[in-house]
Each structure stands twice: as structure tokens, then as C-alpha cells.
Write a protein that holds these residues in place. Structure first.
Motif, mmCIF file in Angstrom:
data_model
loop_
_atom_site.group_PDB
_atom_site.id
_atom_site.type_symbol
_atom_site.label_atom_id
_atom_site.label_comp_id
_atom_site.label_asym_id
_atom_site.label_seq_id
_atom_site.Cartn_x
_atom_site.Cartn_y
_atom_site.Cartn_z
ATOM 1 N N ALA A 99 0.834 -1.203 0.000
ATOM 2 C CA ALA A 99 0.000 0.000 0.000
ATOM 3 C C ALA A 99 0.867 1.250 0.000
ATOM 4 O O ALA A 99 0.609 2.221 -0.726
ATOM 5 N N LYS A 100 1.921 1.252 0.805
ATOM 6 C CA LYS A 100 2.822 2.403 0.851
ATOM 7 C C LYS A 100 3.492 2.612 -0.507
ATOM 8 O O LYS A 100 3.516 3.734 -1.034
ATOM 9 N N THR A 101 4.017 1.548 -1.080
ATOM 10 C CA THR A 101 4.708 1.655 -2.366
ATOM 11 C C THR A 101 3.758 2.165 -3.445
ATOM 12 O O THR A 101 4.105 3.041 -4.242
ATOM 13 N N HIS A 102 2.537 1.614 -3.464
ATOM 14 C CA HIS A 102 1.551 2.006 -4.471
ATOM 15 C C HIS A 102 1.258 3.500 -4.385
ATOM 16 O O HIS A 102 1.325 4.222 -5.387
ATOM 17 N N VAL A 103 0.920 3.969 -3.195
ATOM 18 C CA VAL A 103 0.503 5.366 -3.035
ATOM 19 C C VAL A 103 1.647 6.318 -3.342
ATOM 20 O O VAL A 103 1.476 7.302 -4.084
ATOM 21 N N LEU A 104 2.822 6.058 -2.807
ATOM 22 C CA LEU A 104 3.935 6.984 -2.995
ATOM 23 C C LEU A 104 4.373 7.064 -4.454
ATOM 24 O O LEU A 104 4.570 8.156 -5.003
ATOM 25 N N HIS A 105 4.537 5.916 -5.087
ATOM 26 C CA HIS A 105 4.969 5.938 -6.489
ATOM 27 C C HIS A 105 3.887 6.527 -7.390
ATOM 28 O O HIS A 105 4.183 7.241 -8.355
ATOM 29 N N LEU A 106 2.628 6.225 -7.083
ATOM 30 C CA LEU A 106 1.527 6.759 -7.882
ATOM 31 C C LEU A 106 1.481 8.282 -7.793
ATOM 32 O O LEU A 106 1.406 8.979 -8.816
ATOM 33 N N LEU A 107 1.556 8.827 -6.576
ATOM 34 C CA LEU A 107 1.462 10.276 -6.423
ATOM 35 C C LEU A 107 2.668 10.996 -7.017
ATOM 36 O O LEU A 107 2.532 12.088 -7.584
ATOM 37 N N ARG A 108 3.838 10.406 -6.880
ATOM 38 C CA ARG A 108 5.013 11.038 -7.485
ATOM 39 C C ARG A 108 4.815 11.217 -8.984
ATOM 40 O O ARG A 108 5.133 12.281 -9.546
ATOM 41 N N GLU A 109 4.282 10.198 -9.646
ATOM 42 C CA GLU A 109 4.109 10.265 -11.098
ATOM 43 C C GLU A 109 2.865 11.047 -11.489
ATOM 44 O O GLU A 109 2.862 11.751 -12.508
ATOM 45 N N LEU A 110 1.787 10.946 -10.705
ATOM 46 C CA LEU A 110 0.554 11.666 -11.043
ATOM 47 C C LEU A 110 0.774 13.167 -11.112
ATOM 48 O O LEU A 110 0.141 13.868 -11.918
ATOM 49 N N ASN A 111 1.660 13.672 -10.266
ATOM 50 C CA ASN A 111 1.878 15.114 -10.232
ATOM 51 C C ASN A 111 2.578 15.643 -11.469
ATOM 52 O O ASN A 111 2.736 16.861 -11.611
ATOM 53 N N ASN A 112 2.969 14.768 -12.374
ATOM 54 C CA ASN A 112 3.443 15.209 -13.682
ATOM 55 C C ASN A 112 2.286 15.567 -14.603
ATOM 56 O O ASN A 112 2.502 16.174 -15.666
ATOM 57 N N PHE A 113 1.062 15.183 -14.197
ATOM 58 C CA PHE A 113 -0.109 15.364 -15.067
ATOM 59 C C PHE A 113 -1.227 16.170 -14.409
ATOM 60 O O PHE A 113 -1.934 16.908 -15.085
ATOM 61 N N ILE A 114 -1.416 15.993 -13.101
ATOM 62 C CA ILE A 114 -2.480 16.678 -12.385
ATOM 63 C C ILE A 114 -1.929 17.193 -11.059
ATOM 64 O O ILE A 114 -0.781 16.917 -10.703
ATOM 65 N N ASN A 115 -2.763 17.891 -10.324
ATOM 66 C CA ASN A 115 -2.399 18.327 -8.980
ATOM 67 C C ASN A 115 -2.911 17.285 -7.994
ATOM 68 O O ASN A 115 -4.117 17.196 -7.743
ATOM 69 N N ALA A 116 -2.026 16.470 -7.455
ATOM 70 C CA ALA A 116 -2.403 15.401 -6.526
ATOM 71 C C ALA A 116 -1.742 15.648 -5.180
ATOM 72 O O ALA A 116 -0.529 15.487 -5.034
ATOM 73 N N GLN A 117 -2.525 16.061 -4.198
ATOM 74 C CA GLN A 117 -2.012 16.321 -2.851
ATOM 75 C C GLN A 117 -2.212 15.098 -1.968
ATOM 76 O O GLN A 117 -3.163 14.335 -2.153
ATOM 77 N N LEU A 118 -1.348 14.945 -0.999
ATOM 78 C CA LEU A 118 -1.427 13.839 -0.046
ATOM 79 C C LEU A 118 -1.611 14.397 1.359
ATOM 80 O O LEU A 118 -0.886 15.302 1.770
#
Length: 751
Positions: free
Chosen positions: A15-34
Motif C-alpha cells: 500500500a505504501k509503495t503504491h501510493v507513494l509511487h503513484l502520487l510522485r508520477e501523477l503530479n506530472n499530469f495533475i495536482n495530486a495532494q497527499l
């Protein structure tokens, strides 16, 4: 697009790996805050990765909600995305203020998250379950997790699936093998074979089974070692069990390792022994390092690990089989390399971080499109599809699949509800809502909300099999129109309808309640005219199943090999069904099947279209053969796509099943029909090739001659296939009729 992600912050593992890697990459396309509700290793890693993060470090949900509201005040948030129990709770509380859709990613079976911790299960587990039921949309990290949610009656049409992705592009730098193993305290000697597992040390990971399997394996291979990377509440118990088994020199508890690449680089065999999983990241982390994997056959793991192809699978708690596989791989370095390389290639193609991010963005777009659609259609929306579905019949499955595909091609976000006997099966296979065929109150409620009613495919308007089925389908057509739906009969067969009263009822209901009808062959058009049906707009089309794509020939060949057959062999395929008088004709079919083998070199095989009914008929024929043919049985039964591909491998097809003929004609297979119903002859006449006779009139000489003539058509297979292609083109009229109906909604039709 702005998305706010909510998570407890104490998460570890996948779960940690999924969320962190996903948000790091998503912010190249959208505004994703954690937003985390705890300052710990999770939040520290997020900050190091440059992810926009806010920590609300409080165990009080009321205070946490107050601070969360202040944080988001004035922000144009589009979606709230939750992870885990704390995230789900806070997301549901926040949506009352923000008023945007809430989606949660389900990383594991939530019922097992607190396994072995009854107090936590009662408190956190119950709170999470309530919160989950109030979320708007769901994402499962594997098909298995999605299936679990559907089985527990979460709305099937609001569940998406995403695959955990991993970075296959960044170069990997590892500590040398021997140096790393020494650093974790392993007594490694040259020549040792090291197995390893990365797991939280909790009951659901079932490390005790692994330790007992190691005991068995080490009795044969003393040079086998085990490294366990992970920590948890069960560590002390597991260390005690290791000592009891006398494995202190073979097993090393390495604790949590940040340098996971060096861990996988140092081992020879990767392991997973979980009782339940979504899709563990350790699987792809090992695959990235080309490590052969032995795993339990649970969760989404079989999507990547194909037994004997990309790894080895065993049943949970089966320590003997696990020990056997450990010994086999430890003794065979070339097999380890081969399976590890295959695993890497499959994972690289299907489980990359890029594909995960692309899929997540697609899910966000789907959610926003659906929310916009709800605003556009506040009172009435959706399609109800009715037919003979959920009975285990591959022909009906093919019709339903074709209808759903066509409707979604027309409108990707339309809610679809299917009336079916086996609702769970329909939900899982097609990701749509389903209502039990005879749950009339629920059906009527659904019709009161829907916009379009489709009476879908098959010969539903007939009473040769049952008067009650005719009355049922007429009732649903009448009710759908009275409750405000547009009504379409989609690629139908009509008749026979016996009895003047029934014919009068058909005329009255279809003229008063149906807007459009598409028919799968000309004989049905004649039936409608004979009943006096004149009001609906009627168009000649063909069977919806004709546009269903076949499975790959490689998949068909694997199935045939699993049944002991040569994919390049010559076969005559019988698709039979139990019917009145069939027992009297079984001997004829048996003798003709044997002569096809002896005189034409065609091996008889028997294939079911309806997995619940057709085996009885096949067994009746097989029992009368001196040299039995081959019954192709599998669990689960082949779906329609695989049946189409299998029938393409047949030299001649003898079928009592309409969809056996339809599936076979897609590859131009020479056909012989044995008709228990006029639809067999109707289709073959419309198709333009294939001889047939009535079941009650079946004669041995006729069947022998029909099979021989069919075999003589084999060189003309491409020409026969072209005749089917003509019907495939005409099939487009089915969905075109629906589109015309929706485009002219509210405009009176001329009849």
C-alpha cells in the motif's frame, strides 16, 4: 484536475509503495495532494520524493476533520481519493463539506486486515466497513480484489481495477550479493541457494507454513537458506518456531530493508506464502530482478504467475508442495533462470509504473464523466437488458457480451443493469449491475429509473419450450414501456408461438410496447408478419454473437493440449443437447462418429455450449461408441471467445446448438445441423451453407452422407467464411437501431 489523497500514514508494504509511487508520477499530469494523519516513515518518504504532502498528526478524527476542512477550504477539489480505514473515514466526513465524489483504493481484503487482532477488527474493521459502504467509487488493485467487492454486493458498475505498477526504466544499483547477505546476518557459504520473502510478519502472510516447508526441504538440501525481510507483531513467535524446527543456521530474519533491490539481487528464489493478497508489490519487485517466484495461488497473483510458465503456484498452507518446489528449483539453476526471465518480460509489459498512472488518470476521467452525466440526467438514466442470461449457456453469454460492448461503444458511461438468473456471475464477468430475473419489485424499480429497455437476443418470443417464459418476456416489455422506457428488441429470433390467444397477446404487446425490433434471420420476419405485428420499426439484422472476437489461437492450442489433443489434428466436433427423443438417436450419432474416424480420419470430440446441460447428451453418445471419442471438459468451462477459437480448429462441426453453428461459421467450418428447433434451419438458410435435418427425422444414412459432404467442403473454408462475414456486416443494424431510437427520443415514429 485536482485530487486530494487521504491516508492514515502508518502504512507499510504494498500500500505504501503504491501510493507513494503513484502520487510522485501523477503530479506530472495533475495536482495530486497527499494528506497523512500520522507523522511516520510514510510521510518522511513522501517528503523526500517531493510529493505535495500535509501531515495532520492527531488520533482524534473530529480534530483531524476540522484541520482537514481548513486545509481544503477554497481549493477547487475534483475528487477525494482514500486509502485504508482512516482515509475512508475522513473522506466520508469531508465529502459532506466539499461535495465531490469519493473513491477508495482497496489494497487488500479488508476483512483480513486485522487478522489475529480481534479488538482492532471490532473497532477499526467495523468503522472501515461502514465507511466503505458510503464511498461513491472503488478501485481494486487486482481482479481478485474487485471480485471480492462484487461478491460482497458493492455496486459492480462503480468498481474499477488497477494493476500495481513498478519502475522498470531507472537503472538499479545493488550491494554485491555476499556483502548484502553478511550485512543481514546470514551465514552464507559459496554454493548455498538462498530463498527469500518480503512480507509483513502477520498471520495473513503465513510464514509458519514457509518455515515448516524449509524444514522438509533442508532435510534433502542442507545448503538451502532462507532470508525473511520484514517485521511485525508475529516476529517473536516466528523466531521461536524457527528454533523449535532447528533452522537457526538456515533462516535469517533481516527486518525491514529499505534497499529492497539488493535483497532481491542477493536471493535465488523469491517466495510468497500469503493466505490472501490483492496484488503484492514484492511480486513485481522480484520480477524486476529476474527472480523465479514460488507463490500461493491467491488474490491477483495468478494474473502474473502462470504455473509452469512464469513461476510456480501452490495452495495456501500446503507445506509439502512448497518444499518440493523449493528443492526442484534449488537443484536446477537453468530452470530458475528461464522462469525468472519469463516473469520479468511479462511484468515489464503489463505492470509498469507508466501503465498504472495512465490507468489511474483514466479512472479519474471516468468518474468525472459519470458525475457530469448524473447532473445531465437527474431523473432517468441507464439501460436494462433482459434475456436468458446466467444459465451457463455460452451462446447467451456471447449475446450479452456483444450487447454490453455495443451499448458501451455507443455511450461509454451509461449505467447497465442485466436481468439474470445468476446475478453474481454476471456482475463479476461483465462489471455491470444485475437483478435476479424474478425479483419483480426490484426490476420495476430499476425500470422506473432507466431510459432504455433492451430485450436482448435469442429466441425469447416463443412458447415451444415454455408458455411461462413467453408471458414473462411479454410482461417485461409491457412494464418497461408503461414505466417510461424506450423499448428495443435486439437481434431477436421470433417463434414459434403456438395458440391463437398467445399470438394475439404477442401482437397486442409488441404493437403497444415496442419501439424497434431487429431480427437475426428472415424467418422471424415472417413470424412477426403472421402475428400482425406492424407498429414497431422492424429491421433485418443477424445474431449479436457474430461480432464477438475469438480468443487467440495460442490460447485454444493450450486448451487442446491440456485435453491431450494435438492442435494440428483433424477433428469432427459434436455440440449436442438433451431434448425429447434424443436418447433414441444417440446410437445413430455414435455410429456416425465412429465412421467419421474410421473412414474420414476425423477424431470425434464433444464440446458443451451449455456447461450445465450438454454433458448428459454427450455421455449418452459416448457410452454407445466402441472406441470412445473425447469429451472436452474444463473447470471453468470455456467462454464464448475460447469456444470460437476451438471450433476454428475443427474440420467438421455437427451441432444441435444454434450458437455452436454461429461460432463455427465464423471460421468457415463445414457444418451439419440437427434441429430440435426451427432456429437451426433458419440460421443455416440465412447463412447459405450447411445441411440439416430435424432431430425426430434423423437417419443414419443421411447423417453419414451429410458429414462426408461437409468434409469435402474443407478446401472451400475461406469461401464459407466469407458468407459469414456478410452476416457480420449486417449485425451492425442491431446497435444502429438503438442509436436511431436514442437520437430520435421524443420524436413520434412513423409506422
Amino acid at each position: 484536475m485536482q485530487v486530494i489523497h487521504l491516508i492514515g500514514g502508518g502504512d507499510t508494504g504494498g500500500a505504501k509503495t503504491h501510493v507513494l509511487h503513484l502520487l510522485r508520477e501523477l503530479n506530472n499530469f495533475i495536482n495530486a495532494q497527499l494528506v497523512c494523519f500520522r507523522r511516520a516513515e510514510f510521510s518522511e518518504e513522501a517528503e523526500k520524493m517531493g510529493i505535495p504532502i500535509h501531515v495532520i498528526d492527531t488520533g482524534d478524527p473530529i480534530r483531524g476533520l476540522r484541520e482537514l476542512k481548513k486545509l481544503v477550504a477554497g481549493q477547487p477539489i475534483d475528487i477525494i481519493h482514500c486509502h485504508g480505514a482512516r482515509g475512508n473515514l475522513m473522506g466520508n466526513l469531508l465529502k459532506r463539506t466539499v461535495k465531490v465524489p469519493v473513491v477508495t483504493t482497496v489494497h487488500s481484503d479488508y476483512r483480513l486486515d486485522y487478522l489475529g487482532r480481534p479488538v482492532a477488527q471490532l473497532s477499526y474493521g467495523t468503522t472501515n466497513l461502514v465507511a466503505l459502504r458510503r464511498v461513491n467509487y472503488y478501485i481494486g488493485v487486482s481482479d481478485n480484489i474487485t471480485d471480492v467487492l462484487i461478491q460482497r454486493n458493492f455496486p459492480a458498475d462503480r468498481i474499477e481495477t488497477i494493476r500495481n505498477g513498478i519502475d522498470f526504466n531507472t537503472p538499479i544499483h545493488c550491494v554485491p550479493k555476499e556483502e548484502f547477505l553478511r550485512s543481514i546476518g546470514m551465514n552464507y557459504q559459496p554454493g548455498d541457494v538462498v530463498a527469500g520473502i518480503v512480507a509483513r510478519l502477520s498471520p495473513v502472510k503465513d510464514i509458519p507454513t514457509l518455515l515448516r516447508a524449509m524444514k522438509l526441504a533442508c532435510q534433502r538440501l542442507p545448503n538451502l537458506k532462507l532470508a525473511i525481510a520484514g517485521d511485525g507483531d508475529d516476529r517473536e513467535k516466528l523466531e521461536q518456531l524457527t528454533a523449535q524446527l532447528g533452522l537457526q543456521n538456515q533462516v535469517c530474519f533481516a527486518g525491514w530493508r529499505k534497499d529492497i533491490n539488493s535483497f532481491f539481487n542477493a536471493i535465488d528464489i523469491a517466495l510468497l506464502t500469503s493466505l490472501s493478497e490483492g496484488f503484492p508489490y514484492s511480486l513485481t519487485e522480484g520480477a524486476r530482478m529476474h527472480k523465479v517466484t514460488i507463490s500461493t495461488d491467491v488474490g491477483g497473483i495468478p494474473a502474473l504467475i502462470k504455473h509452469g510458465e512464469t513461476g510456480l503456484l501452490f495452495k495456501p498452507r500446503d507445506e509439502a508442495t512448497l518444499a518440493q518446489y523449493l528443492v526442484e528449483l534449488a537443484q536446477d539453476p537453468s530452470k530458475r533462470q528461464e522462469l525468472g526471465d519469463r516473469l520479468y518480460e511479462k511484468a515489464r509489459q503489463e505492470y509498469s509504473i507508466d501503465s498504472m498512472v495512465e490507468r489511474q488518470l483514466e479512472i479519474y476521467r471516468h468518474i468525472l464523466e459519470r458525475e457530469a452525466r448524473k447532473a445531465q440526467h437527474p431523473g432517468r438514466d441507464g439501460v436494462v437488458v433482459c434475456g436468458a442470461y446466467g444459465h451457463g449457456n455460452a451462446g447467451d453469454d456471447a449475446i450479452l457480451k456483444s450487447i454490453i460492448h455495443s451499448v458501451r461503444h455507443l455511450d461509454p458511461y451509461v449505467p447497465i443493469t442485466v436481468l439474470a438468473k445468476n446475478t453474481q456471475s454476471i456482475k463479476q464477468r461483465y462489471r455491470v449491475n444485475a437483478v435476479y430475473t424474478f425479483n419483480l419489485p426490484k426490476i420495476l424499480r430499476q425500470m422506473g429509473k432507466s431510459r432504455l429497455y433492451i430485450n436482448g437476443g435469442g429466441t425469447l418470443i416463443q412458447n415451444a419450450t415454455s408458455h411461462r417464459s413467453l408471458w414473462y418476456y411479454l410482461l417485461t416489455l409491457w412494464a418497461a414501456k408503461r414505466l417510461g422506457n424506450l423499448v428495443d428488441m435486439y437481434g431477436c429470433g421470433i417463434g414459434p408461438v403456438q395458440g391463437r390467444r398467445n399470438q394475439k397477446l404477442v401482437r397486442r404487446v409488441l404493437n403497444s410496447s415496442v419501439d424497434t425490433i431487429t431480427l437475426r434471420e428472415p424467418d422471424s420476419l415472417g413470424e412477426l408478419e403472421s402475428y400482425g405485428v406492424t407498429r414497431p420499426r422492424v429491421k433485418l439484422s443477424s445474431d449479436p454473437a457474430l461480432v464477438l472476437p475469438a480468443a487467440s489461437q495460442a490460447e485454444a492450442d493450450r486448451f487442446l493440449r491440456s485435453q491431450g489433443l494435438n492442435p494440428q489434428g483433424r477433428y469432427i466436433c459434436f455440440l449436442l443437447r438433451s431434448w425429447r427423443g434424443f436418447g433414441e438417436k444417440a446410437g445413430i450419432l455414435a455410429r456416425c462418429a465412429e465412421r467419421a474416424r474410421d473412414q474420414l480420419g476425423l477424431e470425434p470430440v464433444f464440446l458443451p455450449i451449455n456447461s450445465l446441460q450438454d454433458q448428459t447428451a454427450a455421455q449418452a453418445v459416448l457410452a454407445q461408441m466402441k472406441q470412445p471419442g473425447i469429451s472436452l471438459e474444463a473447470d471453468p468451462a470455456p467462454g464464448p471467445e475460447l469456444l470460437i477459437a476451438l471450433l476454428a480448429r475443427m474440420s467438421v462441426v455437427v451441432s444441435m446448438r444454434l450458437h455452436g453453428l454461429i461460432f463455427s461459421s465464423l471460421s468457415g467450418a463445414p457444418l451439419v445441423g440437427v434441429s430440435y428447433d426451427p432456429k437451426i434451419g433458419s440460421y443455416l438458410r440465412y447463412l447459405g451453407y450447411g445441411d440439416y435435418t430435424e432431430l425426430g427425422e434423423l437417419q443414419e444414412d443421411w447423417l453419414d452422407q451429410a458429414i462426408r459432404q461437409a468434409a469435402e467442403q474443407l478446401p472451400q473454408r475461406e469461401a464459407l467464411k466469407a458468407q459469414t462475414a456478410r452476416l457480420c456486416q449486417i449485425e451492425r443494424e442491431n446497435i444502429a437501431a438503438v442509436q436511431r431510437l436514442l437520437d430520435t427520443e421524443g420524436v413520434p415514429h412513423e409506422h
